[in-house]
Motif scaffolding. Sequence first.
Motif, short mmCIF file in Angstrom:
data_model
loop_
_atom_site.label_atom_id
_atom_site.label_comp_id
_atom_site.label_asym_id
_atom_site.label_seq_id
_atom_site.Cartn_x
_atom_site.Cartn_y
_atom_site.Cartn_z
N PRO A 7 0.83 -1.20 0.00
CA PRO A 7 0.00 0.00 0.00
C PRO A 7 0.87 1.25 0.00
O PRO A 7 1.96 1.26 0.56
N GLY A 8 0.37 2.30 -0.64
CA GLY A 8 1.06 3.57 -0.64
C GLY A 8 0.99 4.21 0.72
O GLY A 8 0.36 3.70 1.65
N ARG A 9 1.61 5.35 0.86
CA ARG A 9 1.65 6.04 2.15
C ARG A 9 0.25 6.40 2.64
O ARG A 9 0.01 6.47 3.82
N SER A 10 -0.69 6.61 1.71
CA SER A 10 -2.05 6.96 2.12
C SER A 10 -2.88 5.73 2.44
O SER A 10 -4.04 5.85 2.79
N GLY A 11 -2.29 4.54 2.30
CA GLY A 11 -3.01 3.31 2.60
C GLY A 11 -3.71 2.71 1.40
O GLY A 11 -4.29 1.64 1.50
N THR A 12 -3.69 3.39 0.27
CA THR A 12 -4.33 2.86 -0.93
C THR A 12 -3.33 2.03 -1.71
O THR A 12 -2.12 2.22 -1.60
N ALA A 13 -3.84 1.11 -2.49
CA ALA A 13 -2.96 0.23 -3.28
C ALA A 13 -2.27 1.04 -4.36
O ALA A 13 -2.82 1.98 -4.93
N LEU A 14 -1.03 0.68 -4.62
CA LEU A 14 -0.28 1.32 -5.69
C LEU A 14 -0.85 0.87 -7.03
O LEU A 14 -1.41 -0.22 -7.14
N PRO A 15 -0.73 1.70 -8.07
CA PRO A 15 -1.28 1.33 -9.37
C PRO A 15 -0.51 0.14 -9.95
O PRO A 15 0.67 -0.04 -9.70
N SER A 16 -1.22 -0.64 -10.75
CA SER A 16 -0.59 -1.79 -11.40
C SER A 16 0.26 -1.30 -12.57
O SER A 16 0.03 -0.21 -13.10
N PRO A 17 1.23 -2.11 -13.00
CA PRO A 17 2.03 -1.71 -14.17
C PRO A 17 1.17 -1.39 -15.40
O PRO A 17 1.45 -0.40 -16.08
N VAL A 23 -1.51 5.25 -18.83
CA VAL A 23 -1.48 6.70 -18.58
C VAL A 23 -0.21 7.32 -19.17
O VAL A 23 -0.27 8.34 -19.85
N PHE A 24 0.94 6.68 -18.95
CA PHE A 24 2.19 7.23 -19.48
C PHE A 24 2.20 7.21 -21.00
O PHE A 24 2.70 8.15 -21.63
N GLU A 25 1.64 6.17 -21.62
CA GLU A 25 1.57 6.13 -23.08
C GLU A 25 0.67 7.26 -23.60
O GLU A 25 0.97 7.88 -24.61
N ALA A 26 -0.44 7.51 -22.90
CA ALA A 26 -1.33 8.60 -23.31
C ALA A 26 -0.64 9.95 -23.20
O ALA A 26 -0.85 10.84 -24.02
N ILE A 97 -0.17 8.47 -11.32
CA ILE A 97 1.16 9.09 -11.38
C ILE A 97 1.74 9.24 -9.97
O ILE A 97 2.91 8.95 -9.74
N GLY A 98 0.91 9.66 -9.03
CA GLY A 98 1.38 9.77 -7.65
C GLY A 98 1.77 8.42 -7.09
O GLY A 98 2.77 8.29 -6.37
N GLY A 99 0.99 7.38 -7.42
CA GLY A 99 1.32 6.03 -6.98
C GLY A 99 2.62 5.55 -7.58
O GLY A 99 3.44 4.89 -6.92
N TRP A 100 2.83 5.88 -8.85
CA TRP A 100 4.09 5.50 -9.51
C TRP A 100 5.26 6.22 -8.84
O TRP A 100 6.29 5.61 -8.56
N LEU A 101 5.08 7.52 -8.58
CA LEU A 101 6.15 8.27 -7.91
C LEU A 101 6.43 7.73 -6.52
O LEU A 101 7.58 7.70 -6.08
N ALA A 102 5.38 7.25 -5.83
CA ALA A 102 5.56 6.69 -4.49
C ALA A 102 6.45 5.45 -4.53
O ALA A 102 7.13 5.14 -3.56
N GLN A 103 6.46 4.76 -5.66
CA GLN A 103 7.30 3.58 -5.78
C GLN A 103 8.78 3.94 -5.86
O GLN A 103 9.64 3.07 -5.73
N LEU A 104 9.08 5.21 -6.06
CA LEU A 104 10.47 5.66 -6.09
C LEU A 104 11.00 5.97 -4.70
O LEU A 104 12.20 6.18 -4.52
N ASP A 105 10.09 6.02 -3.71
CA ASP A 105 10.51 6.24 -2.33
C ASP A 105 11.35 5.05 -1.87
O ASP A 105 11.17 3.93 -2.35
N PRO A 106 12.24 5.26 -0.91
CA PRO A 106 13.02 4.13 -0.38
C PRO A 106 12.06 3.05 0.15
O PRO A 106 11.02 3.37 0.72
#
Length: 127
Positions: A7-17, A23-26, A97-106
């Motif tokens: 789960p992300g910092r907010s407790g929600t699941a991170l986005p799937s690949p 979204v990134f392709e769009a 995008i926020g979920g993807w960025l959260a995956q860059l956190d340690p």
Amino acid sequence: MPMVAAPGRSGTALPSPPQVDVVFEALAHEARRHIVQVLAHYGPELPSGYLAKRFTHSWPTTTRHLHVLEAAGVVSVRRDGRRCVYRLERDRLRRVIGGWLAQLDPPTSEQTWPPSGPRSVTKGTTS
């Protein structure tokens, strides 16, 4: 090898690949990023005709870009008679995008790399 999604910092699941990919392709095309910026600054909703006038390319090209953004969930469309009115889906963008960025956190102690093979190997033994 992907990291196990926690789960992300907010407790929600991170986005799937696949969610991140769509979204990134769009957003990969400059014109589509510009459409997102126009909607963000001049919205919350704008008709397709207004959006098309903001670009030098043809109306069908703008329509194609809007369809790509809609298919990715970046914008939604509301029909108003013959008009199409587009709205930026800010919550989806923030979530993906926020979920993807959260995956860059340690990584935290809950995030682990799954094993890729046997847990132990005995050297020098033959089968």
